[in-house]
Scaffold this motif. Structure first.
Motif, PDB file in Angstrom:
ATOM      1  N   VAL A  54       0.868  -1.172   0.000  1.00 23.57           N
ATOM      2  CA  VAL A  54       0.000   0.000   0.000  1.00 23.57           C
ATOM      3  C   VAL A  54       0.907   1.225   0.000  1.00 23.57           C
ATOM      4  CG1 VAL A  54      -1.813   1.301   1.163  1.00 23.57           C
ATOM      5  CG2 VAL A  54      -1.832  -1.200   1.261  1.00 23.57           C
ATOM      6  N   TRP A  55       0.859   1.980  -1.100  1.00 22.58           N
ATOM      7  CA  TRP A  55       1.663   3.180  -1.257  1.00 22.58           C
ATOM      8  C   TRP A  55       0.919   4.388  -0.709  1.00 22.58           C
ATOM      9  CZ3 TRP A  55       6.599   3.419  -3.176  1.00 22.58           C
ATOM     10  CH2 TRP A  55       7.108   2.255  -3.765  1.00 22.58           C
ATOM     11  N   SER A  56       1.652   5.441  -0.430  1.00 26.52           N
ATOM     12  CA  SER A  56       1.049   6.695   0.020  1.00 26.52           C
ATOM     13  C   SER A  56       0.136   7.291  -1.050  1.00 26.52           C
ATOM     14  CB  SER A  56       2.136   7.696   0.421  1.00 26.52           C
ATOM     15  OG  SER A  56       3.064   7.870  -0.634  1.00 26.52           O
ATOM     16  N   THR A  57       0.232   6.799  -2.269  1.00 27.02           N
ATOM     17  CA  THR A  57      -0.635   7.227  -3.374  1.00 27.02           C
ATOM     18  C   THR A  57      -1.901   6.364  -3.464  1.00 27.02           C
ATOM     19  OG1 THR A  57       0.493   5.738  -4.890  1.00 27.02           O
ATOM     20  CG2 THR A  57       1.342   8.000  -4.745  1.00 27.02           C
ATOM     21  N   ASN A  58      -2.052   5.414  -2.530  1.00 26.12           N
ATOM     22  CA  ASN A  58      -3.139   4.417  -2.494  1.00 26.12           C
ATOM     23  C   ASN A  58      -2.980   3.339  -3.560  1.00 26.12           C
ATOM     24  OD1 ASN A  58      -4.512   5.429  -0.243  1.00 26.12           O
ATOM     25  ND2 ASN A  58      -5.496   6.979  -1.518  1.00 26.12           N
ATOM     26  N   ASP A  59      -1.885   3.332  -4.281  1.00 23.51           N
ATOM     27  CA  ASP A  59      -1.597   2.268  -5.242  1.00 23.51           C
ATOM     28  C   ASP A  59      -1.271   1.002  -4.455  1.00 23.51           C
ATOM     29  OD1 ASP A  59      -0.527   0.615  -7.285  1.00 23.51           O
ATOM     30  OD2 ASP A  59       0.120   2.381  -8.396  1.00 23.51           O
ATOM     31  N   THR A  60      -1.668  -0.157  -4.966  1.00 24.46           N
ATOM     32  CA  THR A  60      -1.415  -1.420  -4.254  1.00 24.46           C
ATOM     33  C   THR A  60      -0.527  -2.372  -5.053  1.00 24.46           C
ATOM     34  OG1 THR A  60      -3.486  -2.325  -5.124  1.00 24.46           O
ATOM     35  CG2 THR A  60      -3.568  -1.298  -2.934  1.00 24.46           C
ATOM     36  N   SER A  61       0.212  -1.851  -6.015  1.00 26.26           N
ATOM     37  CA  SER A  61       1.129  -2.692  -6.784  1.00 26.26           C
ATOM     38  C   SER A  61       2.513  -2.675  -6.136  1.00 26.26           C
ATOM     39  CB  SER A  61       1.213  -2.205  -8.232  1.00 26.26           C
ATOM     40  OG  SER A  61       1.679  -0.885  -8.267  1.00 26.26           O
ATOM     41  N   GLN A  62       3.345  -3.613  -6.527  1.00 26.35           N
ATOM     42  CA  GLN A  62       4.693  -3.695  -5.962  1.00 26.35           C
ATOM     43  C   GLN A  62       5.516  -2.466  -6.319  1.00 26.35           C
ATOM     44  OE1 GLN A  62       6.814  -7.319  -6.799  1.00 26.35           O
ATOM     45  NE2 GLN A  62       8.729  -6.562  -5.954  1.00 26.35           N
ATOM     46  N   ASN A  63       5.377  -1.969  -7.526  1.00 24.54           N
ATOM     47  CA  ASN A  63       6.165  -0.828  -7.997  1.00 24.54           C
ATOM     48  C   ASN A  63       5.216   0.277  -8.447  1.00 24.54           C
ATOM     49  OD1 ASN A  63       8.558  -2.474  -7.778  1.00 24.54           O
ATOM     50  ND2 ASN A  63       7.905  -3.462  -9.662  1.00 24.54           N
ATOM     51  N   ILE A  64       5.671   1.521  -8.351  1.00 21.32           N
ATOM     52  CA  ILE A  64       4.863   2.620  -8.879  1.00 21.32           C
ATOM     53  C   ILE A  64       5.651   3.337  -9.962  1.00 21.32           C
ATOM     54  CG2 ILE A  64       3.418   2.948  -6.848  1.00 21.32           C
ATOM     55  CD1 ILE A  64       5.150   5.317  -6.042  1.00 21.32           C
ATOM     56  N   SER A  65       4.934   3.868 -10.927  1.00 17.34           N
ATOM     57  CA  SER A  65       5.575   4.582 -12.033  1.00 17.34           C
ATOM     58  C   SER A  65       4.731   5.791 -12.400  1.00 17.34           C
ATOM     59  CB  SER A  65       5.760   3.656 -13.234  1.00 17.34           C
ATOM     60  OG  SER A  65       4.527   3.130 -13.652  1.00 17.34           O
ATOM     61  N   ASN A  66       5.255   6.582 -13.329  1.00 18.99           N
ATOM     62  CA  ASN A  66       4.597   7.818 -13.761  1.00 18.99           C
ATOM     63  C   ASN A  66       4.373   8.769 -12.583  1.00 18.99           C
ATOM     64  OD1 ASN A  66       4.415   6.869 -16.464  1.00 18.99           O
ATOM     65  ND2 ASN A  66       2.632   5.675 -15.871  1.00 18.99           N
ATOM     66  N   ILE A  67       5.409   8.902 -11.771  1.00 21.51           N
ATOM     67  CA  ILE A  67       5.315   9.789 -10.610  1.00 21.51           C
ATOM     68  C   ILE A  67       6.253  10.973 -10.790  1.00 21.51           C
ATOM     69  CG2 ILE A  67       4.531   8.027  -8.989  1.00 21.51           C
ATOM     70  CD1 ILE A  67       7.435   7.743  -8.025  1.00 21.51           C
ATOM     71  N   GLY A  68       5.900  12.066 -10.153  1.00 18.85           N
ATOM     72  CA  GLY A  68       6.710  13.269 -10.202  1.00 18.85           C
ATOM     73  C   GLY A  68       7.568  13.391  -8.957  1.00 18.85           C
ATOM     74  N   VAL A  69       8.219  14.544  -8.845  1.00 14.24           N
ATOM     75  CA  VAL A  69       9.058  14.838  -7.687  1.00 14.24           C
ATOM     76  C   VAL A  69       8.164  14.866  -6.452  1.00 14.24           C
ATOM     77  CG1 VAL A  69      10.477  16.615  -6.624  1.00 14.24           C
ATOM     78  CG2 VAL A  69      10.729  16.148  -9.061  1.00 14.24           C
ATOM     79  N   GLY A  70       8.595  14.253  -5.368  1.00 14.68           N
ATOM     80  CA  GLY A  70       7.796  14.236  -4.139  1.00 14.68           C
ATOM     81  C   GLY A  70       8.304  13.191  -3.168  1.00 14.68           C
ATOM     82  N   THR A  71       7.553  13.035  -2.100  1.00 11.90           N
ATOM     83  CA  THR A  71       7.864  12.038  -1.074  1.00 11.90           C
ATOM     84  C   THR A  71       6.831  10.935  -1.155  1.00 11.90           C
ATOM     85  OG1 THR A  71       8.791  13.755   0.357  1.00 11.90           O
ATOM     86  CG2 THR A  71       8.165  11.672   1.402  1.00 11.90           C
ATOM     87  N   TYR A  72       7.300   9.702  -1.209  1.00  8.19           N
ATOM     88  CA  TYR A  72       6.427   8.549  -1.328  1.00  8.19           C
ATOM     89  C   TYR A  72       6.798   7.528  -0.253  1.00  8.19           C
ATOM     90  CZ  TYR A  72       5.574  10.627  -5.872  1.00  8.19           C
ATOM     91  OH  TYR A  72       5.251  11.497  -6.868  1.00  8.19           O
ATOM     92  N   SER A  73       5.810   6.815   0.248  1.00  8.32           N
ATOM     93  CA  SER A  73       6.083   5.761   1.215  1.00  8.32           C
ATOM     94  C   SER A  73       5.260   4.532   0.833  1.00  8.32           C
ATOM     95  CB  SER A  73       5.734   6.198   2.639  1.00  8.32           C
ATOM     96  OG  SER A  73       4.357   6.510   2.741  1.00  8.32           O
ATOM     97  N   VAL A  74       5.715   3.363   1.285  1.00  7.55           N
ATOM     98  CA  VAL A  74       5.019   2.120   1.000  1.00  7.55           C
ATOM     99  C   VAL A  74       5.008   1.269   2.267  1.00  7.55           C
ATOM    100  CG1 VAL A  74       7.109   0.924   0.156  1.00  7.55           C
ATOM    101  CG2 VAL A  74       4.843   0.141  -0.572  1.00  7.55           C
ATOM    102  N   SER A  75       3.900   0.605   2.498  1.00  9.73           N
ATOM    103  CA  SER A  75       3.774  -0.351   3.590  1.00  9.73           C
ATOM    104  C   SER A  75       3.730  -1.734   2.967  1.00  9.73           C
ATOM    105  CB  SER A  75       2.492  -0.076   4.378  1.00  9.73           C
ATOM    106  OG  SER A  75       2.305  -1.060   5.364  1.00  9.73           O
ATOM    107  N   VAL A  76       4.648  -2.610   3.394  1.00  6.93           N
ATOM    108  CA  VAL A  76       4.725  -3.967   2.863  1.00  6.93           C
ATOM    109  C   VAL A  76       4.408  -4.927   3.998  1.00  6.93           C
ATOM    110  CG1 VAL A  76       6.203  -5.681   1.759  1.00  6.93           C
ATOM    111  CG2 VAL A  76       6.526  -3.250   1.227  1.00  6.93           C
ATOM    112  N   THR A  77       3.412  -5.780   3.776  1.00  9.96           N
ATOM    113  CA  THR A  77       3.055  -6.793   4.785  1.00  9.96           C
ATOM    114  C   THR A  77       3.027  -8.153   4.138  1.00  9.96           C
ATOM    115  OG1 THR A  77       0.712  -6.354   4.388  1.00  9.96           O
ATOM    116  CG2 THR A  77       1.702  -5.240   6.251  1.00  9.96           C
TER     117      THR A  77
END
Length: 77
Positions: A54-77
């Motif tokens: 679960v990414w801070s963008t609400n994406d639930t995939s392993q990897n995220i793409s098409n993102i701009g400059v910023g701070t991102y976090s991911v929770s892995v369970t």
């Protein structure tokens, strides 16, 4: 467990804890400040079973793409 006829059944179970999850990330920053061509690829190690993301963008995939400059976090369970 003892039933009404005083018959017994005994079973022992061992529950082992899994190892801690360690997450490695490989980031690809956008080429220009206003671009959204960045990505983050994560590789978890440890734990047991399959992983959920679960990414801070609400994406639930392993990897995220098409993102701009910023701070991102991911929770892995």
């Amino acid at each position: 467990v003892t039933d009404n006829d005083n018959c017994r059944f005994i079973e022992l179970y061992s529950i082992l804890s899994s190892s801690e999850i360690t997450v490695y990330a490989d980031k690809h920053e956008p080429l220009c400040f206003n671009n959204t061509d960045g990505s983050i690829e994560v590789s978890p190690l440890g734990g047991s079973g399959s992983y959920t993301y679960v990414w801070s963008t609400n994406d639930t995939s392993q990897n995220i793409s098409n993102i701009g400059v910023g701070t991102y976090s991911v929770s892995v369970t």
